[in-house]
Motif scaffolding. Structure first.
Motif, PDB file in Angstrom:
ATOM      1  N   PHE A   1       0.835  -1.198   0.000  1.00  0.00           N
ATOM      2  CA  PHE A   1       0.000   0.000   0.000  1.00  0.00           C
ATOM      3  C   PHE A   1       0.875   1.256   0.000  1.00  0.00           C
ATOM      4  O   PHE A   1       0.602   2.220  -0.731  1.00  0.00           O
ATOM      5  CB  PHE A   1      -0.918  -0.010   1.220  1.00  0.00           C
TER       6      PHE A   1
ATOM      7  N   ASN B   1      -3.866  -0.309  -6.189  1.00  0.00           N
ATOM      8  CA  ASN B   1      -4.164  -1.082  -4.983  1.00  0.00           C
ATOM      9  C   ASN B   1      -5.152  -2.205  -5.274  1.00  0.00           C
ATOM     10  O   ASN B   1      -5.035  -3.304  -4.730  1.00  0.00           O
ATOM     11  CB  ASN B   1      -4.719  -0.165  -3.888  1.00  0.00           C
TER      12      ASN B   1
ATOM     13  N   THR C   1      -2.236  -4.555  -4.268  1.00  0.00           N
ATOM     14  CA  THR C   1      -2.279  -4.693  -2.807  1.00  0.00           C
ATOM     15  C   THR C   1      -3.431  -5.578  -2.344  1.00  0.00           C
ATOM     16  O   THR C   1      -3.276  -6.402  -1.442  1.00  0.00           O
ATOM     17  CB  THR C   1      -2.394  -3.306  -2.160  1.00  0.00           C
TER      18      THR C   1
END
Length: 381
Positions: free
Chosen positions: A263, A307, A311
């Motif tokens: 992140f 993300n 992530t």
């Protein structure tokens, strides 16, 4: 070397009908390999009570249907179908914890691992000589000749980094082929990462640094890494980032999680996007406040996309959920910006050092954004 488990003080006699070893196989789009692997296991483990647990990440090619068809004919075959969860490490952890044998092996479904080594690995564990047995490509008798030059170089570099940074002493910490005592795995499981691909490295590094358990007695056995027969490799550029994140997480004794590191890295790219957009918009004569707002908007959008792709790829948003998640991310980051500025001003009032105040504000912002994103944007369903 087919050998049944002999009872020892560490390995009490098995109850009737229970398997001696559970083979955990994470799968994603492996329907063409499942049957072949089952037959290979059946031939290699003659005389051994065994089970195989396929952990499938809801494969689009319906791998789980093939596994269930096998399970209807042979009760030693089991299937865990994961919905809304992705990742090899998480699949291995779930599979081992769901196993019923005192020993658990992990191997890929792509037929590149040598199942004929399983009885030897089992014998080393049941005798008490080892608690972890690793199938190694990099000791005498082992081979990874099927690797192309690029993959061979990447594997060698990752192995060297793991040894130097984490103090790992085995020759092949990047192997995906190993067998472990299930009770020792149970001790380590709460500290393992469910993200990434390198579950063995995580196990070895965690056992080495954990304050709650001792280091694993480990033996390596050589094997020749074969060529994939069906399907496509799951390895991509994301594996490198997963690996680096795992190394940093273990180096800091898990003070920083792998997901948080990813992140934060995405946030770093967002800064570059923000400045690039700001510079570009200013060239068109746009006032600075509007240009700054445009930079922030584009950076937040870029961060959300990365993300969602990287992530939180195990919880990736799709369809209309992407729009809902994007607007929630805008809101989270807007509040995070206020937290960033507030902390920075507070620190600067106490110690007028611009870089310290800026760093404190940025850290507050990324921690807020990470925490709130997990709660409101990519919350587990």
């Amino acid at each position: 070397m087919n050998q049944a488990i002999r009872p020892t003080s560490e390995n009490p006699p098995l109850a009737a009908g229970l398997p001696a070893v559970s083979v955990v196989v994470p799968t994603f789009n492996e329907r063409d390999n499942v049957g072949a692997l089952y037959r290979k296991l059946d031939a290699a483990l003659k005389g051994v009570a065994w089970e195989v647990i396929f952990v499938d990440d809801n494969s689009p090619d319906h791998t789980s249907d093939v596994v269930r068809a096998l399970a209807q004919r042979d009760s030693r075959v089991r299937c865990i179908r994961r919905i809304g969860r992705r990742g090899l490490s998480g699949a291995c952890i779930e599979g081992i914890l769901a196993s019923s044998a005192p020993f658990a092996a992990v191997m890929d479904a792509d037929l590149q691992h040598d199942e004929t080594q399983l009885p030897k690995m089992l014998a080393l564990l049941q005798s008490g000589e080892a608690e972890l047995v690793v199938g190694s490509r990099y000791i005498e008798g082992g081979s990874a000749d099927s690797f192309d030059r690029q993959r061979a170089g990447a594997s060698a570099l990752a192995t060297e980094v793991a040894k130097r940074v984490l103090g790992v002493r085995i020759a092949d910490p990047m192997s995906g082929f190993f067998m472990i005592r299930r009770d020792r795995f149970e001790q380590l499981a709460p500290e393992l990462s469910i993200q990434g691909f390198k579950i063995l490295l995580d196990i070895v590094a965690t056992a080495r640094t954990s304050s709650s358990t001792r280091e694993l007695r480990t033996v390596e056995v050589p094997f020749t890494f074969g060529s994939r027969l069906h399907g496509e490799s799951k390895l991509d550029s994301m594996v490198a980032l997963d690996f680096l994140g795992l190394v940093v997480a273990k180096f800091t004794h898990d003070a920083v999680s792998l997901r948080f590191l990813l992140f934060a890295m995405v946030g770093g790219t967002g800064l570059v996007v923000h400045l690039g957009t700001l510079f570009t918009v200013l060239q068109f004569g746009v006032a600075f406040p509007a240009a700054q707002a445009a930079g922030a908007f584009v950076a937040m959008t870029s961060n959300f996309i990365l993300n969602n792709f990287l992530t939180y790829r195990d919880q990736r948003l799709k369809g209309l959920a992407i729009l809902r998640g994007l607007f929630a991310f805008y809101l989270v980051c807007s509040v995070g910006l206020l937290a960033n500025v507030g902390v920075a001003f507070s620190v600067y009032d106490q110690a007028p050092i611009w870089w310290l105040a800026g760093a404190a504000g940025a850290l507050m912002g990324v921690v807020w954004n990470y925490a709130m994103s997990g709660l409101f944007v990519w919350r587990r369903r």
